[in-house]
Enzyme design. Structure first.
Site, short mmCIF file in Angstrom:
data_model
loop_
_atom_site.label_atom_id
_atom_site.label_comp_id
_atom_site.label_asym_id
_atom_site.label_seq_id
_atom_site.Cartn_x
_atom_site.Cartn_y
_atom_site.Cartn_z
N HIS A 53 -9.35 1.25 4.50
CA HIS A 53 -8.23 1.79 5.44
C HIS A 53 -8.81 2.69 6.56
CE1 HIS A 53 -4.15 3.09 6.23
NE2 HIS A 53 -3.83 2.03 6.02
N GLU B 233 -4.88 -4.27 11.10
CA GLU B 233 -4.30 -3.86 10.99
C GLU B 233 -4.61 -2.78 12.18
OE1 GLU B 233 -2.31 -2.18 7.00
OE2 GLU B 233 -4.45 -0.91 7.52
N LYS C 6 0.51 4.69 -0.10
CA LYS C 6 -0.87 5.59 -0.46
C LYS C 6 -0.13 6.46 -1.10
CE LYS C 6 -0.23 3.32 4.46
NZ LYS C 6 -0.21 4.18 6.06
N ASN D 187 0.86 -0.83 0.22
CA ASN D 187 -0.06 0.30 -0.23
C ASN D 187 1.20 1.24 0.26
OD1 ASN D 187 -1.75 2.17 0.44
ND2 ASN D 187 -2.33 1.18 2.85
N GLY E 61 2.90 2.57 10.23
CA GLY E 61 3.49 4.00 10.16
C GLY E 61 4.25 4.16 11.29
N GLU F 259 -6.70 5.24 7.13
CA GLU F 259 -6.48 6.51 7.43
C GLU F 259 -8.08 7.00 6.40
OE1 GLU F 259 -2.82 5.99 5.46
OE2 GLU F 259 -1.98 5.67 7.00
N SER G 247 2.94 -1.71 10.11
CA SER G 247 5.31 -1.96 10.54
C SER G 247 5.14 -3.04 10.27
CB SER G 247 5.03 -1.48 12.01
OG SER G 247 4.54 0.07 12.14
#
Ligand code: PGA
Length: 262
Positions: free
Chosen positions: A104, A176, A12, A10, A182, A106, A222
């Site tokens: 996701h 996740e 991003k 991904n 991240g 985000e 991560s």
């Protein structure tokens, strides 16, 4: 149940077309002749889909070289019309997109996507025969408040509302934990395995034991070359959704290699 592992990058909001080309040059030469027996997917920004499609479809992969599939990072829940800034599933199909990341964290936290919208996107993606990579996960505050299972159950049942068992078989779930995305903090393999087993049990409640045994559940947050093997050795972890560490060709390759060896 022998489930094929799936490793998805991904990217991003990283790598426009020229950086995508550079990455592919390096990644394809490294992966040439190495088939790890796992599915490999790359999700670039929309503007780089065309580059990815061009390069991958003009590539003459060696007999033992793996196929690389293309994913989008989002799609609209609508077909067409006055939705400025949005991209439809049919547009994605023109770029040989086979997967789409939906829900996701985000998208949820920065763009206000709620379970009902994610559900509409999943249904729309399935209408176009795209395979959703359906992301779920708890925040640190939710985990610390003992709400992990309630949060995951709500996200799963909301996102999969009215999704048929047949369509479920084309969906990948990505667990996740938000606190691991991240941050460099990975869930321990025990934490990840426990959450994955719970996700599978929720699928069993909703769709039965057979569907639960078949569905692939990726871990994301991560993932790196150094922790991929331990995570992929867990019985309910069937691959990884990788952000930062998939921006570098060598590191993405090592994750696939180390993870697939399990
Ligand atoms: P990360 O991102 O690997 O950089 O933690 C994972 C993701 O957001 O899918």
């Amino acid at each position: 149940m022998n489930r094929k592992l799936i490793f998805a990058a991904n990217w991003k909001m990283n790598k426009g077309p020229s950086e995508t080309e550079d990455f592919l040059k390096s990644f394809l030469s490294k992966i040439q002749g190495q088939n790890f027996g796992s599915d490999i997917v790359i999700a670039p920004p929309f503007v780089s889909l065309s580059k990815l499609a061009d390069v991958l479809h003009t590539r003459t992969a060696g007999a033992n070289s793996p196929t690389i599939e293309i994913a989008a990072q989002n799609c609209s829940e609508h077909d067409s019309g006055a939705f400025t800034g949005e991209i439809s599933v049919m547009m994605l199909r023109e770029f040989f997109v086979h997967y789409v990341i939906l829900g996701h964290s985000e998208r949820r936290s920065l763009y206000g996507e709620v379970d009902a919208v994610i559900n509409q996107k999943i249904l729309k993606a399935r209408d176009a025969n795209l395979k959703p990579i359906f992301c779920i996960g708890e925040t640190l505050a939710e985990r610390e408040a003992g709400k992990l299972e309630a949060v995951l159950r709500t996200q799963i049942s909301g996102g999969l509302h009215q999704v048929s068992e047949k369509d479920l078989s084309e969906i990948i779930i990505a667990y996740e934990p938000v606190w691991a995305i991240g941050t460099g903090v990975t869930a321990t393999s025990e934490q990840a395995q426990d959450a994955h087993a719970f996700v599978r049990s929720v699928i069993a409640d909703l769709y039965g034991a057979d569907a639960a045994a078949k569905i692939r559940i990726q871990y994301g947050g991560s993932v790196k070359p150094g922790n991929a093997a331990e995570l992929m050795a867990c019985p309910d972890i069937d691959g990884a959704l990788i952000g930062g560490a998939a921006l570098d060709a060598q590191s993405f390759l090592e994750i696939i290699k180390n993870g697939s060896a399990q």
